[in-house]
Scaffold this active site. Structure first.
Site, mmCIF file in Angstrom:
data_model
loop_
_atom_site.group_PDB
_atom_site.id
_atom_site.type_symbol
_atom_site.label_atom_id
_atom_site.label_comp_id
_atom_site.label_asym_id
_atom_site.label_seq_id
_atom_site.Cartn_x
_atom_site.Cartn_y
_atom_site.Cartn_z
ATOM 1 N N GLU A 166 -0.644 -0.130 -7.564
ATOM 2 C CA GLU A 166 0.090 0.986 -8.163
ATOM 3 C C GLU A 166 1.600 0.899 -7.969
ATOM 4 O O GLU A 166 2.206 1.738 -7.272
ATOM 5 C CB GLU A 166 -0.441 2.314 -7.599
ATOM 6 C CG GLU A 166 -1.908 2.537 -7.864
ATOM 7 C CD GLU A 166 -2.426 3.868 -7.331
ATOM 8 O OE1 GLU A 166 -1.714 4.543 -6.570
ATOM 9 O OE2 GLU A 166 -3.549 4.237 -7.702
ATOM 10 N N GLU A 350 -10.076 2.011 -8.772
ATOM 11 C CA GLU A 350 -10.077 3.308 -8.064
ATOM 12 C C GLU A 350 -10.456 4.403 -9.047
ATOM 13 O O GLU A 350 -10.022 4.408 -10.196
ATOM 14 C CB GLU A 350 -8.695 3.669 -7.497
ATOM 15 C CG GLU A 350 -8.323 2.967 -6.237
ATOM 16 C CD GLU A 350 -6.956 3.400 -5.694
ATOM 17 O OE1 GLU A 350 -6.586 4.587 -5.877
ATOM 18 O OE2 GLU A 350 -6.274 2.548 -5.116
#
Ligand code: IFM
Length: 443
Positions: A166, A350
């Site tokens: 991320e 995720e």
């Protein structure tokens, strides 16, 4: 007949990150990270929590692995703490740090759980931050060297490598809003950080391939698909801008398309300094993309003329973090990625939900909302698979409640309930349910 089965070679897993679970921040020669420094400052973390003890997985990892076995998963996504391996970011290597990850990998392989290793999940050595952190291009070289050390040591056993987790959060939460370490608030710096992280990704891919010829290498991005609040031109334009800033800013450069134009223009003088060779450096071919999906954004431009974007959502349909539950967004995202890009494999690296879980008198944690959340998102993966999207794995975030960044231990995402005082982990109802799904390989 709808298809409820997943492909035979599907990876079922859970995901964690070093700083969120390991604890032991001062043990065995680990160096200080930007998160140790940040969390030590009053008011930064709810409840004043720090990285200690978290789940104390540095010592209790066998306990984590037993949980995984109970969940029936065949993969585990975890990250390496750079300051455990190279305490000051450059220079001396800490043998005890590498030994720890080797023990962890061996213990996983022993019970047929495939390690998916993330090299950077936000715990930069503090010593590097003192030299400018990710805003300084020297950090790119330091990261590549660190990657080399880790890949050389673990590459005979670890075959799936994720360079970064991320980068949007690294850049913007860390350097624009300041909610995350290192807690800075400077948009130009945030965009330079984003750029340098992307360059470091590309360089790391090459190093891993060199050290581990049979490696599968990719990166993990967080996505939040945008939907216009109304069917007006203003909302559609605002949605496109959101899409470029949030989703495509990190994706397009790593596939060689450069930065998306609307966002580049919107950032004005804050755009990063890009060297001539960078476009190519950021974009070596990768084997997969890790897709993190939690929620969508509904985008509205109230016509302020400045292109101001508002985010609206249905307040009755949110998790404990106020994130809208919108499973359809996962299907839309996966289909879009498959249609507009060309990744051979997508992993949902995720996906998960935080709720106010409680241990009840019967010794259990009843979390039916989490079961619904996962079920609905898995249904969307099945739909995407039916539409030809090569989704090859699902990693629930997260294995056990842990240190949830600025929310400390107050935000519980785990399949297992962590009693932080005793370090007991108790499987929640969702964990038992997830175990049925992984074993049946079907919903
Ligand atoms: O806990 C985080 C993780 O570190 C990165 N993705 C989102 C999760 C939930 O906020």
């Amino acid at each position: 007949m709808p298809n409820y089965r997943f492909p035979e070679d599907f990876y079922w897993g859970t995901a964690t990150a070093s700083f969120q679970i390991e604890g032991a921040t001062q043990e065995d020669g680990r160096g200080e990270s930007i998160w140790d420094r940040f969390a030590s400052q009053p008011g930064k973390i709810i409840g004043g929590d720090t990285g200690d003890p978290a789940c104390y997985s540095y010592r209790l990892y066998p306990r984590d692995i037993r949980l995984m076995q109970q969940l029936g998963v065949n993969a585990y996504r975890f990250s390496i703490a750079w300051p455990r391996v190279i305490p000051r970011g450059t220079g001396d290597v800490n043998p005890a740090g590498l030994d720890y990850y080797e023990r962890l990998v061996d213990a996983l392989l022993e019970v047929d759980i495939t390690p998916f290793v993330t090299l950077y999940h936000w715990d930069l050595p503090q010593a590097l931050q003192e030299r400018g952190g990710w805003a300084n291009r020297e950090t790119i070289d330091a990261y590549v060297h660190y990657t080399d050390i880790v890949a050389s040591r673990l590459g005979d056993r670890v075959k799936t490598w994720m360079t970064h987790n991320e980068p949007w959060c690294i850049a913007f939460l860390g350097h624009l809003t300041g909610e995350h370490a290192p807690g800075l608030q400077d948009r130009k710096m945030a965009l330079q950080v984003a750029h340098n992280v992307l360059v470091s990704h590309g360089d790391a891919v090459l190093v891993i391939r060199d050290r581990v010829p049979d490696a599968r290498v990719g990166m993990v991005l967080n996505f939040s698909p945008g939907y216009p609040a109304t069917d007006t031109e203003a909302d559609r334009v605002a949605t496109d801008l959101h899409h470029e800033k949030f989703n495509r800013w990190f994706l397009d450069p790593i596939v060689g398309r450069g930065y998306p134009p609307l966002a580049w223009e919107a950032y004005g003088d804050d755009v990063p300094e890009v060297l001539v060779a960078d476009a190519e450096r950021m974009a070596p071919p990768i084997d997969f993309l890790g897709v993190n999906y939690y929620s969508r954004q509904v985008v509205h431009d109230p016509g302020s003329g400045g292109g101001k974007v508002l985010y609206a959502r249905d307040n009755d349909n949110v998790t404990d973090r106020d994130w809208e539950i919108y499973p359809q967004g996962l299907r839309d995202l996966l289909v879009w990625l498959n249609q507009d890009y060309d990744f051979p494999t997508l992993y949902v690296s995720e996906n998960g939900a935080a709720y106010k879980d409680e241990l009840t008198a019967d010794g259990r944690v009843h979390d039916p909302k989490r079961v619904d959340y996962i079920r609905q998102h898995l249904a969307m993966i099945l739909q995407a698979l039916d539409e030809g999207v090569p989704v090859k794995g699902y990693f629930y975030w997260t294995l056990a409640d842990n240190f949830e960044w600025a929310f400390g231990t107050s935000s519980r995402f785990g399949l297992a309930y962590t009693q932080f005082e005793t370090q007991e982990r108790i499987l929640k109802d969702s964990a038992h349910w997830y175990g049925h799904v992984t074993r049946a390989n079907a919903l």
